[in-house]
Design a protein around this motif. Structure first.
Motif, PDB file in Angstrom:
ATOM      1  N   CYS A  85      -9.973  -2.729   0.827  1.00  0.00           N
ATOM      2  CA  CYS A  85     -10.013  -1.272   0.684  1.00  0.00           C
ATOM      3  C   CYS A  85      -9.710  -1.135  -0.941  1.00  0.00           C
ATOM      4  O   CYS A  85      -8.893  -1.530  -1.545  1.00  0.00           O
ATOM      5  CB  CYS A  85      -8.803  -1.062   1.348  1.00  0.00           C
ATOM      6  SG  CYS A  85      -8.319   1.009   1.250  1.00  0.00           S
TER       7      CYS A  85
ATOM      8  N   CYS B 257       1.040  -1.132  -0.003  1.00  0.00           N
ATOM      9  CA  CYS B 257       0.088  -0.046   0.148  1.00  0.00           C
ATOM     10  C   CYS B 257       0.716   1.124   0.000  1.00  0.00           C
ATOM     11  O   CYS B 257       1.830   1.569   0.739  1.00  0.00           O
ATOM     12  CB  CYS B 257      -0.998  -0.060   1.001  1.00  0.00           C
ATOM     13  SG  CYS B 257      -1.853   1.413   1.434  1.00  0.00           S
TER      14      CYS B 257
ATOM     15  N   GLN C 204      -5.926   6.553  -1.879  1.00  0.00           N
ATOM     16  CA  GLN C 204      -5.049   5.622  -1.228  1.00  0.00           C
ATOM     17  C   GLN C 204      -4.455   4.687  -2.378  1.00  0.00           C
ATOM     18  O   GLN C 204      -3.432   4.152  -2.669  1.00  0.00           O
ATOM     19  CB  GLN C 204      -5.559   4.731  -0.027  1.00  0.00           C
ATOM     20  CG  GLN C 204      -5.764   5.733   0.875  1.00  0.00           C
ATOM     21  CD  GLN C 204      -6.949   6.534   1.179  1.00  0.00           C
ATOM     22  OE1 GLN C 204      -7.739   6.736  -0.021  1.00  0.00           O
ATOM     23  NE2 GLN C 204      -7.344   6.656   2.394  1.00  0.00           N
TER      24      GLN C 204
ATOM     25  N   CYS D  98      -2.278   4.227   8.443  1.00  0.00           N
ATOM     26  CA  CYS D  98      -2.694   5.093   7.281  1.00  0.00           C
ATOM     27  C   CYS D  98      -3.623   6.207   7.825  1.00  0.00           C
ATOM     28  O   CYS D  98      -4.035   6.320   9.100  1.00  0.00           O
ATOM     29  CB  CYS D  98      -3.030   4.403   6.118  1.00  0.00           C
ATOM     30  SG  CYS D  98      -4.764   3.604   6.389  1.00  0.00           S
TER      31      CYS D  98
ATOM     32  N   CYS E 214      -8.204  -3.679   5.358  1.00  0.00           N
ATOM     33  CA  CYS E 214      -6.966  -3.648   3.999  1.00  0.00           C
ATOM     34  C   CYS E 214      -7.569  -4.495   2.839  1.00  0.00           C
ATOM     35  O   CYS E 214      -7.173  -4.570   2.018  1.00  0.00           O
ATOM     36  CB  CYS E 214      -5.786  -3.963   4.503  1.00  0.00           C
ATOM     37  SG  CYS E 214      -5.156  -2.438   5.621  1.00  0.00           S
TER      38      CYS E 214
END
Ligand code: SF4
Length: 292
Positions: free
Chosen positions: A229, A196, A234, A219, A226
């Motif tokens: 996500c 990420c 992002q 984050c 996650c």
């Protein structure tokens, strides 16, 4: 520090802070719900969250925020409306793109990404649990399933082709973000992603409103799961961070450059007189924002 992002709660309620920041940081972004118009002199890009049109938005947000925000930001070159796609609002994309084009504002897309708590409640099959867990159906939720992801990709592609100056997106990112398997390699033990691009680092810091450092938060959205996500800012940071995935061919590298252009249009505004909202007459021949 070169770029500030102001979000959480509603930054438009503290425009004194934003004006103070603008004296020191000339580039930045404000995340807003759009119901209070930001000072036209503020030099920052403004991303206005949208969860649906009319009654649909009211059901999820408690009021028809979109109509008010569109009125506030008509013909404002700083404004991009960011529509969070979910299982119930996908078919609004064509109408949303048309309305934004007519209003002289830009539109982009994010994806509903559940919190860890939302995922846990769904796993536990606890529907309709109180004020903060209202939207759930048997066998479903606001999350996009495989078919929903494919449909979202098709709708965004069509909107992008129909309104290329209004829709801030790229076909390359549209393909990447809708991969049904997800976009992160998540460690099953820790729940954290290995790849990420939005993780907090020594170069990418987060501060609370009292200016204390957010420290070891994973984050800027630490309560999001996650595994599913697909948050837009992002995800864009992540795909651009993974340049090695795009270097095999000239075509794939060209895709990566297209995603950079997508990022630039979202996060930077022009220098000079375009920093302030210009009256509609001046913007009659709307063009995409030029390089900052
Ligand atoms: S941005 Fe998304 S994938 Fe990355 S750490 Fe935060 S919640 Fe996880």
């Amino acid at each position: 520090m070169t770029y500030g992002q102001f979000g959480g709660a509603e930054p438009a309620l503290r425009q004194d802070v934003l004006r103070a920041a603008a004296r020191h940081l000339t580039r930045g972004l404000v995340f807003s719900n759009g119901t209070i118009r930001l000072d036209p002199a503020l030099p920052y890009a403004i991303h206005i969250s949208v969860w649906g049109l009319g009654e649909q938005g009211a059901r999820l947000r408690g009021a028809d925020v979109f109509t008010k925000a569109l009125r506030n930001y008509r013909d404002d070159p700083r404004a991009t409306f960011v529509f969070t796609l979910n299982a119930e609002n996908l078919e609004s994309v064509p109408e949303l793109a048309r309305l934004c084009a007519e209003a002289g504002v830009r539109v982009s897309f994010s994806h509903f990404s559940p919190t860890l708590e939302y995922s846990r409640l769904l796993d536990d099959a606890q529907a309709e649990k109180g004020d903060y867990f209202r939207i759930s159906r048997d066998g479903g939720s606001l999350m996009l399933d495989r078919d929903g992801l494919a449909r979202a990709q098709d709708l965004i592609a069509a909107a992008l082709d129909a309104y290329p100056e209004t829709v801030v997106y790229s076909h390359a990112f549209n393909r990447w973000i809708h991969r049904p398997e997800g976009v992160y390699d998540v460690d099953p033990q820790t729940g954290l992603p290995a790849n990420c691009g939005s993780r907090v680092t020594t170069h990418y810091r987060h501060f609370h409103t009292d200016m204390t450092d957010a420290g070891d938060a994973k984050c800027c959205t630490p309560n999001i799961d996650c595994r599913t996500c697909r948050l837009y800012a992002q995800s864009l940071a992540s795909v651009l961070h993974r340049v090695q995935e795009f270097t095999a061919t000239e075509a794939s590298f060209s895709d990566w450059l297209d995603i950079w252009e997508h990022w630039r249009r979202l996060f930077l505004v022009e220098r000079g007189d375009a920093l302030v909202a210009r009256p509609p007459a001046e913007r009659a021949g709307r063009q995409p924002l030029a390089a900052a």
